[in-house]
Design a protein around this motif. Structure first.
Motif, PDB file in Angstrom:
ATOM      1  N   ILE A 115      -4.551   1.643   2.527  1.00  0.00           N
ATOM      2  CA  ILE A 115      -3.993   2.698   3.366  1.00  0.00           C
ATOM      3  C   ILE A 115      -2.520   2.916   3.063  1.00  0.00           C
ATOM      4  O   ILE A 115      -2.048   4.042   2.967  1.00  0.00           O
ATOM      5  N   ASN A 116      -1.766   1.824   2.899  1.00  0.00           N
ATOM      6  CA  ASN A 116      -0.335   1.921   2.613  1.00  0.00           C
ATOM      7  C   ASN A 116       0.086   0.785   1.704  1.00  0.00           C
ATOM      8  O   ASN A 116      -0.531  -0.289   1.712  1.00  0.00           O
ATOM      9  N   ALA A 117       1.136   1.001   0.935  1.00  0.00           N
ATOM     10  CA  ALA A 117       1.769  -0.043   0.136  1.00  0.00           C
ATOM     11  C   ALA A 117       3.268   0.021   0.402  1.00  0.00           C
ATOM     12  O   ALA A 117       3.839   1.116   0.509  1.00  0.00           O
ATOM     13  N   PHE A 118       3.903  -1.145   0.522  1.00  0.00           N
ATOM     14  CA  PHE A 118       5.328  -1.191   0.839  1.00  0.00           C
ATOM     15  C   PHE A 118       6.054  -2.099  -0.143  1.00  0.00           C
ATOM     16  O   PHE A 118       5.552  -3.155  -0.531  1.00  0.00           O
ATOM     17  N   LEU A 119       7.250  -1.670  -0.540  1.00  0.00           N
ATOM     18  CA  LEU A 119       8.194  -2.508  -1.271  1.00  0.00           C
ATOM     19  C   LEU A 119       9.315  -2.792  -0.283  1.00  0.00           C
ATOM     20  O   LEU A 119      10.182  -1.944  -0.043  1.00  0.00           O
ATOM     21  N   GLY A 120       9.280  -3.972   0.320  1.00  0.00           N
ATOM     22  CA  GLY A 120      10.159  -4.239   1.445  1.00  0.00           C
ATOM     23  C   GLY A 120       9.751  -3.356   2.602  1.00  0.00           C
ATOM     24  O   GLY A 120       8.577  -3.310   2.975  1.00  0.00           O
ATOM     25  N   ASP A 121      10.703  -2.613   3.178  1.00  0.00           N
ATOM     26  CA  ASP A 121      10.400  -1.690   4.275  1.00  0.00           C
ATOM     27  C   ASP A 121      10.160  -0.270   3.792  1.00  0.00           C
ATOM     28  O   ASP A 121       9.956   0.637   4.606  1.00  0.00           O
ATOM     29  N   THR A 122      10.199  -0.060   2.472  1.00  0.00           N
ATOM     30  CA  THR A 122      10.068   1.283   1.910  1.00  0.00           C
ATOM     31  C   THR A 122       8.628   1.544   1.497  1.00  0.00           C
ATOM     32  O   THR A 122       8.049   0.791   0.720  1.00  0.00           O
ATOM     33  N   ARG A 123       8.065   2.635   2.020  1.00  0.00           N
ATOM     34  CA  ARG A 123       6.687   2.977   1.667  1.00  0.00           C
ATOM     35  C   ARG A 123       6.643   3.523   0.250  1.00  0.00           C
ATOM     36  O   ARG A 123       7.427   4.406  -0.115  1.00  0.00           O
ATOM     37  N   ALA A 124       5.733   2.969  -0.557  1.00  0.00           N
ATOM     38  CA  ALA A 124       5.511   3.467  -1.913  1.00  0.00           C
ATOM     39  C   ALA A 124       4.383   4.505  -1.874  1.00  0.00           C
ATOM     40  O   ALA A 124       3.468   4.405  -1.058  1.00  0.00           O
ATOM     41  N   VAL A 125       4.457   5.498  -2.762  1.00  0.00           N
ATOM     42  CA  VAL A 125       3.445   6.554  -2.802  1.00  0.00           C
ATOM     43  C   VAL A 125       2.296   6.104  -3.690  1.00  0.00           C
ATOM     44  O   VAL A 125       2.485   5.811  -4.875  1.00  0.00           O
ATOM     45  N   ILE A 126       1.093   6.051  -3.128  1.00  0.00           N
ATOM     46  CA  ILE A 126      -0.088   5.592  -3.859  1.00  0.00           C
ATOM     47  C   ILE A 126      -0.553   6.681  -4.823  1.00  0.00           C
ATOM     48  O   ILE A 126      -0.757   7.833  -4.438  1.00  0.00           O
ATOM     49  N   GLN A 127      -0.723   6.300  -6.098  1.00  0.00           N
ATOM     50  CA  GLN A 127      -1.194   7.222  -7.131  1.00  0.00           C
ATOM     51  C   GLN A 127      -2.679   7.021  -7.428  1.00  0.00           C
ATOM     52  O   GLN A 127      -3.430   7.981  -7.523  1.00  0.00           O
ATOM     53  N   THR A 128      -3.091   5.776  -7.614  1.00  0.00           N
ATOM     54  CA  THR A 128      -4.500   5.462  -7.863  1.00  0.00           C
ATOM     55  C   THR A 128      -4.843   4.160  -7.153  1.00  0.00           C
ATOM     56  O   THR A 128      -3.967   3.336  -6.885  1.00  0.00           O
ATOM     57  N   VAL A 129      -6.135   3.983  -6.882  1.00  0.00           N
ATOM     58  CA  VAL A 129      -6.599   2.777  -6.191  1.00  0.00           C
ATOM     59  C   VAL A 129      -7.939   2.349  -6.774  1.00  0.00           C
ATOM     60  O   VAL A 129      -8.821   3.179  -7.005  1.00  0.00           O
ATOM     61  N   SER A 130      -8.091   1.054  -7.031  1.00  0.00           N
ATOM     62  CA  SER A 130      -9.390   0.464  -7.318  1.00  0.00           C
ATOM     63  C   SER A 130      -9.461  -0.848  -6.541  1.00  0.00           C
ATOM     64  O   SER A 130      -8.535  -1.203  -5.816  1.00  0.00           O
ATOM     65  N   ASP A 131     -10.545  -1.579  -6.698  1.00  0.00           N
ATOM     66  CA  ASP A 131     -10.674  -2.836  -5.969  1.00  0.00           C
ATOM     67  C   ASP A 131      -9.717  -3.901  -6.482  1.00  0.00           C
ATOM     68  O   ASP A 131      -9.363  -4.833  -5.760  1.00  0.00           O
ATOM     69  N   THR A 132      -9.239  -3.755  -7.730  1.00  0.00           N
ATOM     70  CA  THR A 132      -8.384  -4.786  -8.329  1.00  0.00           C
ATOM     71  C   THR A 132      -6.992  -4.286  -8.698  1.00  0.00           C
ATOM     72  O   THR A 132      -6.172  -5.065  -9.166  1.00  0.00           O
ATOM     73  N   GLN A 133      -6.695  -2.985  -8.467  1.00  0.00           N
ATOM     74  CA  GLN A 133      -5.413  -2.470  -8.919  1.00  0.00           C
ATOM     75  C   GLN A 133      -4.988  -1.245  -8.118  1.00  0.00           C
ATOM     76  O   GLN A 133      -5.806  -0.396  -7.773  1.00  0.00           O
TER      77      GLN A 133
END
Length: 570
Positions: free
Chosen positions: A436-454
């Motif tokens: 749903i979300n990825a964060f680098l510290g408190d900064t939300r990163a924009v998700i480009q692609t998603v798989s079960d391992t990457q």
């Protein structure tokens, strides 16, 4: 050079220019970028082949047919018990259907016109000439007018009685999406290059307000009650929320890369946003303005159309040439193996439900109505059916998928500029599907692609240089919920024999997560009926008298009273 309308499958460059961008290219906020191969997985969702590059999709008011604009095959697909295809002019993009369902108005990226389709015969009634290629159309609730974004700075107003253009309204540069308030008094237009939304008074056809919403707003949706407008802001990978009473932005909700047409569920509970880069649909809870689920669909999702009862939706997959069919009866439809996920179950005849089971385990009902139930999922594993039991019997409403917690194993590159970058960052691990979300510290990163391992992301700017933690939020991740204090408002009956064994009903609020019920400190057997009701069996008491009944749970330890009495003897 001939002018063409901005491509809804693509946001505009940072400067206004005469161009036509093919949907297979993907622009970043800087005006360039390359489409990646999709890596998300699709969980058993039905797919319907249509024409080339399907973009807009609209259902008739009765939900019997869907009309799909296939831009690169110059056709409309009609989805029914049997499919049909209607030849059109160059590059159909979006379709709007009149409230009575008798006519469809089709916009074109490759022609300066709007076509009118008879939905009874699926034939073209007439073509309405406009000044430039048309992009998106919206019809007033009374069906008398159509507002169409045209060219680089105008909205054309079409009289549906005569099918002629009766007015032209100047808005911002590169207008794309347009929606009309449920009461018909206002139209809202997303202007890409200025980053604004124009508010049009439909009585006078004048712009009465301009709202700054972010970088590259393209498409909009309005809630059924008209209190909010949602705008996809591609440059920020976000959804801006406009309060229509004040015409101000009240929230910005981060989604994934390349968000497209937002669509509000018929009951107003959720907003669905297709993300064309990771090939997902973000589901946003309108009460909390948070993403509760990312659903994998086909390649390049663009538009969504709901069935009137809210139980299913169609999604156009622009790059795949298909339409996905989503069951929206269980939202979110996946969560942690440890349980605790709040789930909304949608259907019919659900009032006064007595139980909701996830497989064989029973969830805790916190609210119910005739068409929806809110329930807390129990612990479990794998894919399980969700069943609802009422006085009329038990029915299966959908499937719930239990996801294990994520594990992160690496990140590359592990460093970048403090100002942020368009460079792709690869996060590896396990159990990452549905992130749903990825964060680098408190900064939300924009998700480009998603798989079960990457997961691949792009980093926004950080407050200062230095090392930060990398975290991801998945359906299997842990969460912490702040609760209102629990209360006890009644114990009935409130008297019983000192020998115990009295069945009592305890009412109050915030009781769904109760961990213990005790009478004068002695634990009692109990069952959670709903967030407002418990049942319990009184334990024996050594003496007569009134004792405290305490409820222990994460919302506190509220209490009531119960009086033990000794029965008559010889």
């Amino acid at each position: 050079m001939e002018q063409t309308s901005p491509d809804v499958g693509q946001e505009r460059p940072t400067h206004l220019r005469e161009c036509h961008v093919h949907p297979r290219s993907k622009l970043t906020a800087a005006g360039s970028g390359t489409r990646l191969q999709p890596k998300c997985r699709v969980r058993g969702r039905a797919v319907i082949p249509v024409g080339d590059t399907p973009q807009g999709i609209t259902l008739t008011p009765d939900g019997a047919r869907a009309y799909v604009a296939n831009r690169d095959s110059n056709t409309l697909s009609v989805i029914d018990t049997a499919t049909d295809t209607i030849p059109t002019s160059a590059g159909p993009t979006f379709v709007a259907i009149t409230p009575d369902g008798t006519r469809a108005y089709v916009t074109f990226s490759g022609a300066a016109l709007v076509s009118v389709i008879d939905t009874t015969t699926n034939s073209t009634i007439t073509d309405i000439v406009v000044s430039d290629p048309s992009t998106v159309a919206a019809i007033t609730p009374d069906g008398t007018r159509v507002y169409v974004t045209v060219g680089f700075s105008t909205v054309s107003v079409i009289d549906t009685a005569t099918n002629t253009v009766t007015d032209t309204i100047t808005v911002g540069d590169a207008p794309t999406g347009v929606v009309i308030a449920p009461d018909g008094t206002r139209a809202y237009v997303a202007n890409q290059v200025p980053g604004t939304v124009s508010v049009i008074d439909t009585a006078t056809n004048t712009v009465t307000d301009t709202i700054s919403v972010g970088s590259f707003p393209i498409l909009l949706a309005v809630t059924p009650d008209g209190t909010r407008v949602y705008v996809t802001v591609v440059g920020d990978s976000a959804l801006s929320v406009i309060d229509t009473a004040t015409n101000t932005v009240t929230a910005s909700i981060g989604v994934s890369a390349q968000p497209r047409v937002p669509t509000v569920s018929p009951d107003g509970s959720y907003v669905y946003v297709p993300n064309a880069e990771p090939d997902t649909v973000s589901v946003i809870d309108t009460a909390t303005n948070t993403v509760v689920e990312n659903i994998g669909v086909g390649d390049g999702p663009t538009d969504i159309a709901f069935f009137p009862d809210g139980t299913h939706a169609y999604v156009t997959n622009t790059l795949a040439g298909t339409v996905s069919v989503l069951a929206t009866t269980v939202i979110p439809d996946h969560g942690s193996t440890g349980g605790g996920t709040p789930v909304t179950v949608t259907g019919h005849n659900l009032a006064n439900a007595t139980a909701v089971h996830f497989g064989t385990a029973q969830g805790v009902i916190t609210a119910d109505a005739a068409t929806s139930i809110t329930v807390t999922a129990p612990a479990g594993s794998g894919a399980v059916p969700v069943t609802v039991t009422t006085a009329g019997g038990t029915g299966t409403l959908g499937t719930f998928y239990y996801a294990p917690p994520p594990t992160l194993t690496g990140i590359s590159p592990a460093a970048g500029p403090v100002a942020g970058s368009d460079q792709e960052i690869v996060i590896t691990g396990r159990n990452l599907a549905g992130t749903i979300n990825a964060f680098l510290g408190d900064t939300r990163a924009v998700i480009q692609t998603v798989s079960d391992t990457q997961i691949t992301v792009r980093a926004a700017g950080a407050p200062a240089p230095g090392g930060v933690a990398v975290t991801v939020n998945t359906p299997g991740g842990l969460s912490y919920t702040y609760l209102d204090p629990s209360t006890v408002t009644g114990v009935s009956p409130n008297t019983g024999p000192a020998t115990g064994g009295t069945e009592v009903t305890i009412t109050g609020t915030g009781l769904a997560d109760t961990g213990q019920v005790a009478f004068n400190g002695t634990p009692a057997t109990f069952a959670v009926v709903s967030d407002t009701t418990l049942t319990a069996t009184t334990p024996p008491s050594g003496t007569d008298g009134t004792v405290g009944v305490t409820i222990t749970g994460p919302g506190g330890t509220p209490s009531g009273t119960f009086t033990y009495v000794t029965g008559p003897d010889i």
